[in-house]
Design a protein around this motif. Structure first.
Motif, mmCIF file in Angstrom:
data_model
loop_
_atom_site.group_PDB
_atom_site.id
_atom_site.type_symbol
_atom_site.label_atom_id
_atom_site.label_comp_id
_atom_site.label_asym_id
_atom_site.label_seq_id
_atom_site.Cartn_x
_atom_site.Cartn_y
_atom_site.Cartn_z
ATOM 1 N N CYS A 1 0.845 -1.191 0.000
ATOM 2 C CA CYS A 1 0.000 0.000 0.000
ATOM 3 C C CYS A 1 0.883 1.245 0.000
ATOM 4 N N TRP A 2 0.292 2.355 -0.377
ATOM 5 C CA TRP A 2 0.955 3.646 -0.294
ATOM 6 C C TRP A 2 1.009 4.073 1.164
ATOM 7 N N ILE A 3 2.061 4.801 1.537
ATOM 8 C CA ILE A 3 2.114 5.413 2.858
ATOM 9 C C ILE A 3 2.520 6.874 2.689
ATOM 10 N N VAL A 4 1.703 7.754 3.258
ATOM 11 C CA VAL A 4 1.986 9.186 3.247
ATOM 12 C C VAL A 4 2.205 9.585 4.694
ATOM 13 N N SER A 5 3.459 9.972 5.024
ATOM 14 C CA SER A 5 3.823 10.311 6.405
ATOM 15 C C SER A 5 4.191 11.781 6.496
ATOM 16 N N ALA A 6 3.595 12.476 7.448
ATOM 17 C CA ALA A 6 3.926 13.875 7.711
ATOM 18 C C ALA A 6 4.524 13.970 9.107
ATOM 19 N N ASP A 7 5.773 14.476 9.176
ATOM 20 C CA ASP A 7 6.469 14.603 10.449
ATOM 21 C C ASP A 7 6.752 16.067 10.749
ATOM 22 N N LYS A 8 7.089 16.329 11.988
ATOM 23 C CA LYS A 8 7.553 17.658 12.375
ATOM 24 C C LYS A 8 9.035 17.783 12.040
ATOM 25 N N VAL A 9 9.509 19.029 11.969
ATOM 26 C CA VAL A 9 10.934 19.297 11.799
ATOM 27 C C VAL A 9 11.309 20.390 12.788
ATOM 28 N N GLY A 10 12.535 20.338 13.295
ATOM 29 C CA GLY A 10 12.977 21.337 14.255
ATOM 30 C C GLY A 10 12.936 20.799 15.670
ATOM 31 N N SER A 11 12.956 21.714 16.625
ATOM 32 C CA SER A 11 13.054 21.315 18.029
ATOM 33 C C SER A 11 11.912 21.864 18.861
ATOM 34 N N GLU A 12 11.568 21.093 19.865
ATOM 35 C CA GLU A 12 10.670 21.506 20.933
ATOM 36 C C GLU A 12 11.409 21.153 22.213
ATOM 37 N N PRO A 13 11.019 21.694 23.357
ATOM 38 C CA PRO A 13 11.743 21.375 24.595
ATOM 39 C C PRO A 13 11.880 19.861 24.804
ATOM 40 N N GLY A 14 13.123 19.419 24.851
ATOM 41 C CA GLY A 14 13.407 18.020 25.139
ATOM 42 C C GLY A 14 13.439 17.089 23.950
ATOM 43 N N ILE A 15 13.131 17.555 22.744
ATOM 44 C CA ILE A 15 13.135 16.654 21.588
ATOM 45 C C ILE A 15 13.439 17.423 20.309
ATOM 46 N N ARG A 16 14.164 16.739 19.421
ATOM 47 C CA ARG A 16 14.422 17.285 18.095
ATOM 48 C C ARG A 16 13.750 16.359 17.092
ATOM 49 N N PHE A 17 12.922 16.923 16.232
ATOM 50 C CA PHE A 17 12.208 16.128 15.237
ATOM 51 C C PHE A 17 13.026 16.058 13.958
ATOM 52 N N PRO A 18 13.161 14.868 13.372
ATOM 53 C CA PRO A 18 14.058 14.705 12.228
ATOM 54 C C PRO A 18 13.467 15.122 10.873
ATOM 55 N N GLY A 19 12.177 15.421 10.805
ATOM 56 C CA GLY A 19 11.612 15.743 9.494
ATOM 57 C C GLY A 19 11.505 14.502 8.638
ATOM 58 N N HIS A 20 11.890 14.643 7.380
ATOM 59 C CA HIS A 20 11.864 13.541 6.416
ATOM 60 C C HIS A 20 10.458 13.003 6.177
ATOM 61 N N GLY B 1 15.507 17.251 6.394
ATOM 62 C CA GLY B 1 15.532 17.095 7.830
ATOM 63 C C GLY B 1 15.672 18.410 8.581
ATOM 64 N N VAL B 2 15.631 19.541 7.833
ATOM 65 C CA VAL B 2 15.856 20.826 8.501
ATOM 66 C C VAL B 2 14.829 21.908 8.172
ATOM 67 N N ASP B 3 14.178 21.832 7.017
ATOM 68 C CA ASP B 3 13.278 22.893 6.591
ATOM 69 C C ASP B 3 11.828 22.447 6.560
ATOM 70 N N GLU B 4 10.917 23.395 6.788
ATOM 71 C CA GLU B 4 9.504 23.123 6.545
ATOM 72 C C GLU B 4 9.320 22.953 5.044
ATOM 73 N N GLU B 5 8.577 21.932 4.645
ATOM 74 C CA GLU B 5 8.358 21.668 3.229
ATOM 75 C C GLU B 5 6.961 21.118 3.021
ATOM 76 N N LEU B 6 6.493 21.238 1.809
ATOM 77 C CA LEU B 6 5.213 20.685 1.402
ATOM 78 C C LEU B 6 5.479 19.727 0.251
ATOM 79 N N LEU B 7 5.120 18.471 0.429
ATOM 80 C CA LEU B 7 5.273 17.478 -0.638
ATOM 81 C C LEU B 7 3.926 17.294 -1.317
ATOM 82 N N ILE B 8 3.886 17.492 -2.618
ATOM 83 C CA ILE B 8 2.667 17.249 -3.384
ATOM 84 C C ILE B 8 3.012 16.187 -4.418
ATOM 85 N N VAL B 9 2.351 15.049 -4.312
ATOM 86 C CA VAL B 9 2.680 13.896 -5.145
ATOM 87 C C VAL B 9 1.407 13.355 -5.773
ATOM 88 N N ASP B 10 1.469 13.056 -7.048
ATOM 89 C CA ASP B 10 0.355 12.442 -7.764
ATOM 90 C C ASP B 10 0.479 10.926 -7.597
#
Length: 194
Positions: A53-72, A88-97
């Motif tokens: 199956c297809w998998i579409v994953s949206a993660d956070k990027v950057g840091s919050e107190p006590g955790i760093r989110f890897p993005g990707h 792994g460092v910038d906010e991005e928008l992925l648009i995929v057909d």
């Protein structure tokens, strides 16, 4: 298409994605808060392959107190290939057909017909308590080395020779042989005893 929802660490274990795919989901939407690269490098592609199956994953990027989110954040196709991935460092928008019906190809969904639920029925038993400690091994295996014996031959005695060589060279005491590397007509009892 048919969509299913998975939340973050649910992707680390096979059952949530499998149950969702067995219910007909062609696309799994993963709301992620990944804590490490294992989730986007290993678990997400593995769940896509396992369930075709297809998998579409949206993660956070950057840091919050006590955790760093890897993005990707990523979009993974039913063969487990990442077709789009954010940094792994910038906010991005992925648009995929995508074509959700690619998840329905018979060759991929054959994985479901090959399941053997009777072998993991214990997962469905709420009263089953898995063992928490390892008892002494009745076979007396005390060594540290194991051997994955990749064999070409279908002869048991030749495979056992590979195992003996692994023991002689590295003192491996546990040998793993391929599934169905031999047939019953050449599976000799005396070779098993060795």
């Amino acid at each position: 298409g048919s969509f299913g929802l998975i939340i973050c660490a649910d992707m680390r274990i096979p059952e949530p994605a499998r149950c969702t795919a067995l219910s007909g989901a062609q696309v799994l939407l993963n709301l992620a808060n990944w804590g490490g690269p294992d989730q986007y490098e290993i678990h997400t592609p593995a769940r896509a392959i396992e369930n075709h199956c297809w998998i579409v994953s949206a993660d956070k990027v950057g840091s919050e107190p006590g955790i760093r989110f890897p993005g990707h954040s990523q979009v993974v196709n039913p063969e487990g290939r990442v077709v789009a991935e954010a940094s792994g460092v910038d906010e991005e928008l992925l648009i995929v057909d995508i074509d959700p019906s690619e998840a329905d190809h018979v060759s991929g969904r054959k994985r479901f017909s090959g399941r053997r639920p009777e072998l993991y029925q214990q997962l469905c038993d709420p009263l089953a308590i898995p063992p928490r400690e390892i008892k002494e091994n009745s076979a007396g295996i005390t060594g540290r080395y194991v051997a994955a014996c990749q064999v070409v031959s279908s002869r048991v005695h030749e495979a056992l020779a590979v195992c003996e060589e692994a023991y002689r060279l590295d003192e491996a005491e546990l040998m793993v042989l391929p599934e169905l590397f031999t047939g019953p007509d050449i599976f000799y009892e005396n070779e098993i005893r060795q």
